[in-house]
Design an enzyme around this catalytic site. Structure first.
Site, PDB file in Angstrom:
ATOM      1  CD  GLU A 173      -1.692   2.167   1.920  1.00 12.07           C
ATOM      2  OE1 GLU A 173      -1.139   3.072   1.247  1.00 12.07           O
ATOM      3  OE2 GLU A 173      -1.948   2.258   3.115  1.00 12.07           O
ATOM      4  CB  CYS A 188      -1.723   6.328   2.786  1.00 11.33           C
ATOM      5  SG  CYS A 188      -2.636   5.409   4.004  1.00 11.33           S
TER       6      CYS A 188
END
Ligand code: NAP
Length: 526
Positions: free
Chosen positions: A265, A302
């Site tokens: 990720e 993120c």
């Protein structure tokens, strides 16, 4: 608990290496004792070997035993008390309140996976019963379920020292699926990592887990992680971090003689679309909300909204004018590491130097180490189309507002985007009717589409999707947050024509675990 700075090869501490490093307090720039010894390649090998030996006994434990282990990890993390929060604060400069919240999230995440394992239906059992009378050929009995992949390498993330690190989502989901883990601690918080890992070991010993169900290696250089991913015993990788790091590990895993899945990720810039009706109705709340979301956690998420789009109008001008007024009084905070701070300053400099970019406003500056000054920039959509690199993540509290002349330009911007974790639409019901095409375009680009909210804040639940098309992740079919993450570390397997007595309980006729199964094409729980 005294920190020793060693590797943990299963239950056994080791420190054979010659190189060591120390944690650094990002708020002061000062090193923090003790020394952490970098793992040797032999230690990495021993950790993977132990994980390989532990795989079968761990896989063969009952679901209840595995769930008890997961719950126990949470209990031992909580029992670390203030020592964990204080060490994590020293190593990350994150506020105590945030760290306490993150500890709660970590423990709840472990509990949630324990519940999933206890309930049992996650194995996706499918049964097609035999029909010996079928013509022209008899139909065989076929029974499928998910089984664990084997030892998983987990990379702790710097920005969530608890919830995405040693006992974070990747570890919890791998252990839940029946896979042993070998963890590469993040060098930005080695002491926090050791404390949490010791809690995992205490839980493993207290609940009778096999030695090697979890190991942890330390390292301040990328060689340790590379040795881990290259090891033939590792069967999958969980990673959260930079595109550069995730891609390097993905490439390494693909080049192995036996390639393995890498669930990396790697973050994104999470486009936000401010539609005309929303800007007319509540531009003040939108401007304050955006500033808050961009600067939350010093922008080190993120899901940080790094690019924003709107159509030129009087309301848009007023929205931007409010940001220009409010941002200068915003104090953003200390970043996690000197490297992350340097990358932020460098990234902002590059964006600001790009043709068409204006710096609209900056937050407060402080003469303290690693302090991040928030920034909002503006440009035209045509600038983004000409400089697609403006879409790339600048990890920290900044965002770029792109304005377009009309709906066509907004849709062109959406169409030009690469993969992201999330996208957000702020609008009225009328806006939504008018911009239906935008919803369809964004569905192709992201894993989670948010309406009238902000992307920061990721709920840990059964339906969460925290992933998205490349470059947000290396596999858009999976999530790293929420219970579906368990399926990343399992593979479908079927028995053909096996007698009932040797089938696992999940596939036996009597369905002793009372799980949901697809039997001859019908979902049932009996
Ligand atoms: P990183 O550089 O990606 O490092 C994360 C982990 O990956 C570390 O354990 C690192 O090992 C390992 N790694 C990196 N490159 C590698 C390579 N080529 N081979 C093997 N292992 C490698 O992330 P970071 O240190 O946390 O922060 C740096 C940047 O990452 C930030 O500025 C930000 O842009 C991004 N980031 C993104 C997210 C997100 O959620 N998307 C989160 C955190 C950071 P070593 O520690 O041994 O070097």
């Amino acid at each position: 608990m005294t920190l020793t700075g060693e590797q943990f090869i299963g239950f056994e501490p080791k420190a054979q290496g010659q190189t060591s490093f120390q944690a650094v307090n990002p708020a002061t720039g000062l090193s923090i004792a003790p020394n952490f010894v970098e793992a040797t390649s032999e230690e990495v090998h021993m950790a993977v070997q132990k994980a390989t030996q532990a795989f079968l006994p761990y896989q063969q434990l009952s679901s209840e035993q595995r769930a008890i282990f997961l719950d126990a990890i949470g209990e031992h993390i909580l029992a670390l008390g203030d020592q964990l929060i204080n060490r994590a604060q020293e190593e990350t400069a994150l506020p105590q309140g945030r760290l306490q919240g993150e500890r709660g999230r970590t423990i709840n995440q472990l509990k949630l996976f324990a519940e999933v394992v206890r309930e049992g239906s996650w194995v996706d059992a499918r049964i097609d019963k035999a029909n010996p009378d079928r013509t022209p050929f008899p139909k065989p009995d076929i029974r499928q379920m998910l089984i664990p992949l084997g030892p998983v390498a987990v990379f702790g993330a710097s920005n969530f020292p608890l919830a995405f690190s040693v006992a974070g989502g990747d570890t919890a989901s791998a252990l839940a699926s029946g896979c042993p883990v070998v963890i590469k601690a993040h060098p930005a918080h080695p002491g926090t990592s050791e404390l949490v890992f010791r809690a995992i070991l205490q839980a493993a010993e207290a609940t009778g887990m096999p030695d090697g169900v979890a190991s942890m290696v330390q390292g301040g250089s990328i060689e340790v992680g590379q040795a881990l991913v290259s090891h033939p015993g590792i069967q999958a990788v969980g990673f959260t971090g930079s595109l550069k790091g995730g891609r390097a590990l993905f490439n390494l895993a693909s080049q192995r003689p036996n390639p393995i899945p890498v669930y990396a990720e790697m973050g994104s810039t999470n486009p936000v679309f401010l539609l005309p009706g929303a800007l007319k109705e509540r531009r003040e709340a939108l401007a304050s909300g955006l500033i808050q979301s961009v600067s939350l956690g010093v922008g080190q998420f993120c899901t940080n909204p790094g690019i924003v789009f709107g159509v030129e109008s009087e309301e848009t001008n007023q929205f931007l004018a409010q940001i220009e007024r409010e941002l200068p009084s915003l104090a953003a905070g200390t970043m996690l590491t000197a490297n992350i701070h340097q990358s932020y300053v460098h990234g902002l400099g590059e964006v600001a130097a790009t043709e068409g970019i204006d710096v609209l406003a900056k937050g407060k500056d402080h003469a303290t180490p690693n302090f991040a000054q928030a920034a909002v920039m503006r440009a035209q959509i045509s600038d983004l189309l000409q400089h697609p690199e403006l879409e790339e993540e600048v990890f920290g509290p900044s965002t770029i507002f792109f304005s377009g002349k009309n709906k066509t330009e907004l849709l062109a911007a959406a169409n030009s985007l690469s993969g992201h974790l999330t996208a957000t639409i702020h609008g009225t019901e009328e806006d939504l009717m008018d911009y239906q095409e935008l919803i369809s375009i964004l569905q192709q680009k992201v894993g989670r589409l948010i309406f009238n909210g902000f992307p920061t804040g990721v709920e840990v639940c059964h339906s969460m999707m925290h992933g998205g098309p490349y470059p947000a992740t290396t596999d858009s079919r999976s999530t790293s947050v929420g219970t579906l993450a368990i399926k990343r570390f399992a593979r479908p397997f079927c028995f053909q024509a096996f007698p009932e007595a040797v089938l696992p309980p999940e596939l036996q006729d009597a369905n002793p675990r009372q799980i949901w199964r697809l039997v001859d094409g019908t979902f049932q729980q009996h």
